[in-house]
Design an enzyme around this catalytic site. Structure first.
Site, mmCIF file in Angstrom:
data_model
loop_
_atom_site.group_PDB
_atom_site.id
_atom_site.type_symbol
_atom_site.label_atom_id
_atom_site.label_comp_id
_atom_site.label_asym_id
_atom_site.label_seq_id
_atom_site.Cartn_x
_atom_site.Cartn_y
_atom_site.Cartn_z
ATOM 1 N N HIS A 69 32.046 69.691 -1.147
ATOM 2 C CA HIS A 69 30.883 68.434 -1.022
ATOM 3 C C HIS A 69 30.498 67.891 -0.174
ATOM 4 O O HIS A 69 29.606 67.460 0.586
ATOM 5 C CB HIS A 69 30.901 68.855 -2.384
ATOM 6 C CG HIS A 69 30.204 68.782 -3.123
ATOM 7 N ND1 HIS A 69 31.769 69.903 -4.037
ATOM 8 C CD2 HIS A 69 29.417 69.223 -4.363
ATOM 9 C CE1 HIS A 69 31.325 70.860 -4.940
ATOM 10 N NE2 HIS A 69 29.567 70.178 -4.960
ATOM 11 N N TRP A 98 27.058 78.546 -4.973
ATOM 12 C CA TRP A 98 27.749 79.631 -6.153
ATOM 13 C C TRP A 98 29.431 80.253 -6.005
ATOM 14 O O TRP A 98 30.651 79.853 -6.688
ATOM 15 C CB TRP A 98 26.865 79.733 -8.053
ATOM 16 C CG TRP A 98 26.196 78.772 -8.116
ATOM 17 C CD1 TRP A 98 26.088 77.603 -8.341
ATOM 18 C CD2 TRP A 98 25.122 79.417 -9.182
ATOM 19 N NE1 TRP A 98 25.020 76.841 -9.151
ATOM 20 C CE2 TRP A 98 24.645 78.141 -10.404
ATOM 21 C CE3 TRP A 98 24.572 80.696 -9.408
ATOM 22 C CZ2 TRP A 98 23.326 77.846 -10.243
ATOM 23 C CZ3 TRP A 98 23.637 80.380 -10.683
ATOM 24 C CH2 TRP A 98 22.837 79.031 -10.874
#
Length: 104
Positions: free
Chosen positions: A22, A77
């Site tokens: 992230h 994802w």
């Protein structure tokens, strides 16, 4: 403006990797989130339970729901599936939280 919150789970031994991915979020993913009405997005980690608490502010529920079908989101994802609990289609296992209090 709509507020949404949810819970996901990272694998205990993958907490640092989850955070690293992230920190290095793809610019095209950020761009797509913005195009789908995201104004603010935070994810918090409870390192003792490996639970992730997501919070986001969006412009429009319908626009946000379309994010899941984008090519970049599907790619993200799949990229994240080795480090967290996911469904067979790589979608994160998540549970929406109900807002019970808000103060501005």
């Amino acid at each position: 403006m709509f507020r949404k919150a949810f819970i996901m789970k990272v694998y205990p031994d993958q907490q640092q990797e989850y955070e690293k991915r992230h920190r290095e979020i793809w610019p095209e993913m950020v761009e797509e989130l913005r195009k789908h009405g995201v104004k603010s997005y935070s994810i918090f980690l409870n390192s003792k339970t490996s639970e992730l608490y997501g919070y986001l502010e969006i412009q429009d529920e319908k626009l946000w729901s379309e994010m899941a079908e984008t090519e970049i989101n599907q790619k993200w994802w799949k990229y994240m599936s080795p480090v967290m609990e996911t469904h067979p289609d790589h979608r994160p296992v998540s549970f929406d939280l109900q807002e019970v209090f808000h103060l501005e």
